[in-house]
Design a protein around this motif. Structure first.
Motif, PDB file in Angstrom:
ATOM      1  N   ALA A   1      -0.058   4.086  -2.571  1.00 44.65           N
ATOM      2  CA  ALA A   1       0.010   4.944  -2.374  1.00 44.65           C
ATOM      3  C   ALA A   1       0.943   5.981  -3.580  1.00 44.65           C
ATOM      4  O   ALA A   1       0.073   6.685  -3.989  1.00 44.65           O
ATOM      5  CB  ALA A   1      -0.136   5.444  -1.452  1.00 44.65           C
TER       6      ALA A   1
ATOM      7  N   ALA B   1       1.176  -0.874  -0.507  1.00 45.76           N
ATOM      8  CA  ALA B   1      -0.030   0.286  -0.155  1.00 45.76           C
ATOM      9  C   ALA B   1       0.856   1.274   0.079  1.00 45.76           C
ATOM     10  O   ALA B   1       0.814   2.209  -1.307  1.00 45.76           O
ATOM     11  CB  ALA B   1      -0.691  -0.003   1.101  1.00 45.76           C
ATOM     12  N   TYR B   2       1.799   1.035   0.538  1.00 38.46           N
ATOM     13  CA  TYR B   2       2.706   2.194   0.987  1.00 38.46           C
ATOM     14  C   TYR B   2       4.221   2.225   0.444  1.00 38.46           C
ATOM     15  O   TYR B   2       4.860   2.948   1.068  1.00 38.46           O
ATOM     16  CB  TYR B   2       2.727   3.066   2.136  1.00 38.46           C
TER      17      TYR B   2
ATOM     18  N   PRO C   1      -5.320   3.201  -0.513  1.00 36.75           N
ATOM     19  CA  PRO C   1      -4.204   1.941   0.361  1.00 36.75           C
ATOM     20  C   PRO C   1      -4.309   2.341   1.376  1.00 36.75           C
ATOM     21  O   PRO C   1      -3.992   1.034   1.686  1.00 36.75           O
ATOM     22  CB  PRO C   1      -3.536   3.253   0.235  1.00 36.75           C
TER      23      PRO C   1
ATOM     24  N   SER D   1       4.584   1.619  -4.979  1.00 38.19           N
ATOM     25  CA  SER D   1       2.824   1.007  -3.717  1.00 38.19           C
ATOM     26  C   SER D   1       1.935   2.139  -4.345  1.00 38.19           C
ATOM     27  O   SER D   1       2.392   2.642  -5.533  1.00 38.19           O
ATOM     28  CB  SER D   1       3.455   1.552  -2.777  1.00 38.19           C
TER      29      SER D   1
END
Length: 509
Positions: free
Chosen positions: A271, A184-185, A294, A269
């Protein structure tokens, strides 16, 4: 009015409204699906259990002799589908009118989660736009790019299990959090006790607390407008803390990625991709999507996947023959002491069957997420009005003794015989247009973790004070996402010089 008379007035108005509603509904030509007989006005309010709803709904269907059952609570209609055919007929073949979600007041109004958590969205243009963006990052052709991250996390899980096996439940959740944080990040988690994963855990606890309190609010939504000191409205004060916990996890990590991009040190990612796609002209909705997608991956994905892996450990302790057979297959294909990777999956059919059986035997979402009918419709001669909440009783479907003989036993071999094999339980991840878009990613992660744990460790019952084996109970938590209740077991390394072997495997990967 006095305080007491105001309460009496609101109660009287509610009863009259429900009475009028019930009388109007009785004029339809087709009957409701069969179900327990309710009481005037309150319907089946006293019949709905507080825990393990899926057991009760399966029992109703069995006693009534119907795979679709109906209940009514204060004018709200509830339909439960206890067979795969009924679930497919309505939630897939009629997905145009069964893809909506009920608006859970405390999650949408007080936590504001319904504005950015995709699974809670009502069906419509916003859901379509967010689902398309989510699917772009999680579709089957994209999911394999996350496999190096998953492999790294699986190796870290083994290392943690070797050091402190008694903390296996914590280590499993850390592994899932490590993967979701990276995907996600693009942020690497600490080996243990990562603060970003802890924030997601706090957010999850807040959502769970809100869902528990939401039961009364969904039945009496007017309470949302009352001050916190009003009887029954105390959650209004708690919800401020819950909302802060949820948004802190989402916004804090988003801002971290923004800084990483500004400093030219961000890694790929979800995000980073979403933020890079923004411009000065981006709308508030586009910015919310860049934060929310995210955030959903990181927060919501932890519970279901970790519950599945905890159930895997439980199954290995309770069914040593299945554990032995899985380990024999791994040893014969890879050699004893070698750890599996995704490239080995095709040569390990029993491990694949174990994944199918795990998702059947201990489905993480026994009732799935609720659907909502947007139009009046008729099914098998029964009337299902618009606004009805519809649940697929996934637990009942996957424990049907006709389809899955000896349904309460963990038997992966049921999926291996070409002539008599049981159907693969794909419905674990939902139905129709609301099927989980991250299901391929989740399956990959579960398979890799359980294959590595099985290759590296032996799972045995814990021992009591007198040194005798004390097998855990086969009891699960009563919740929307259900996993085994906390239990103890003994975890022993199978690999000679385990730490050195794990280090070598990690360097090779």
């Amino acid at each position: 009015m006095t305080f007491t008379s105001l309460q009496l007035f609101l109660f009287t108005v509610s009863l009259l409204s429900f009475a009028i509603y019930v009388l109007l509904r009785r004029k339809q030509r087709h009957p409701f699906p069969p179900g327990p007989k309710g009481l005037p006005l309150i319907g089946n309010l006293c019949d709905i259990p507080l825990e393990y709803h899926w057991f009760t709904y399966e029992k109703w269907g069995r006693e009534i002799g119907s795979d679709i059952v109906h209940a009514e609570l204060l004018g709200l209609h509830l339909v439960v589908l206890n067979s795969e055919k009924a679930a497919s007929d309505l939630l897939e073949k009629r997905s145009s009118i069964y893809s909506d979600r009920p608006q859970l007041k405390i999650l949408t109004k007080l936590l504001n989660a319904g504005n950015w958590v995709l699974i809670l969205f009502p069906y419509g243009n916003k859901w379509r736009a967010w689902h398309k963006a989510f699917y772009a990052h999680m579709q089957p052709t994209i999911a394999p790019q996350y496999r190096p991250v998953e492999l790294k996390a699986a190796r870290r899980l083994l290392w943690n299990l070797f050091d402190t096996p008694q903390d296996f439940m914590q280590h499993i959740r850390h592994m899932i959090g490590q993967v979701s944080l990276s995907v996600a990040y693009g942020i690497d988690a600490a080996p243990l006790n990562d603060p970003n994963i802890a924030l997601a855990e706090t957010a999850l606890q807040s959502i769970d607390a809100a869902q528990t309190k939401a039961r009364i609010l969904n039945l009496l939504p007017s309470l949302i407008h009352f001050p916190w000191w009003f009887p029954g409205a105390g959650f209004n004060k708690e919800a401020k803390t819950w909302k802060g916990n949820v948004e802190l996890s989402r916004d804090g990590l988003y801002e971290t990625v923004e800084r990483m991009l500004d400093e030219d040190r961000a890694v790929p990612s979800i995000a980073a991709s979403m933020i890079t796609g923004l411009s000065e002209d981006s709308t508030e909705e586009e910015i919310l999507m860049a934060k929310g997608l995210p955030g959903s991956v990181h927060i919501i994905g932890i519970d279901t996947t970790s519950c599945a892996l905890k159930s895997f450990v439980l199954a290995m302790v309770l069914y040593p023959e299945a554990q032995r057979r899985g380990q024999e297959e791994l040893d014969s294909v890879l050699g004893h002491g070698h750890l599996p990777s995704f490239e080995d999956a095709g040569a390990l059919p029993y491990l694949k069957a174990m994944l199918h059986e795990l998702l059947r035997w201990a489905c993480p979402t026994p009732l799935g997420a609720p659907h909502r009918a947007t139009e009046d419709n008729i099914y098998n001669g029964y009337f299902i009005p618009a606004g009805t909440l519809v649940f697929a009783n996934i637990w009942a479907i996957l424990h049907d003794p006709v389809t899955y003989p000896e349904p309460f036993k963990f038997r992966p071999e049921r999926f291996l015989d070409p002539g008599t094999s049981a159907p693969v339980p794909n419905l674990t991840f939902g139905f129709g247009r609301r099927i989980c878009p991250g299901r391929h990613f989740a399956r990959d992660m579960i398979w890799l973790a359980m294959a590595n744990m099985l290759a590296a460790f032996e799972f045995l019952p814990a021992k009591d004070a007198e040194g005798r084996p004390a097998p855990p109970s086969q009891e699960f938590i009563s919740s929307f996402i259900s996993g085994p209740i906390p239990f103890k077991c003994t975890i022993k390394p199978r690999i000679p010089n385990a730490k050195q072997s794990l280090l070598v495997a990690a360097l090779q990967d």
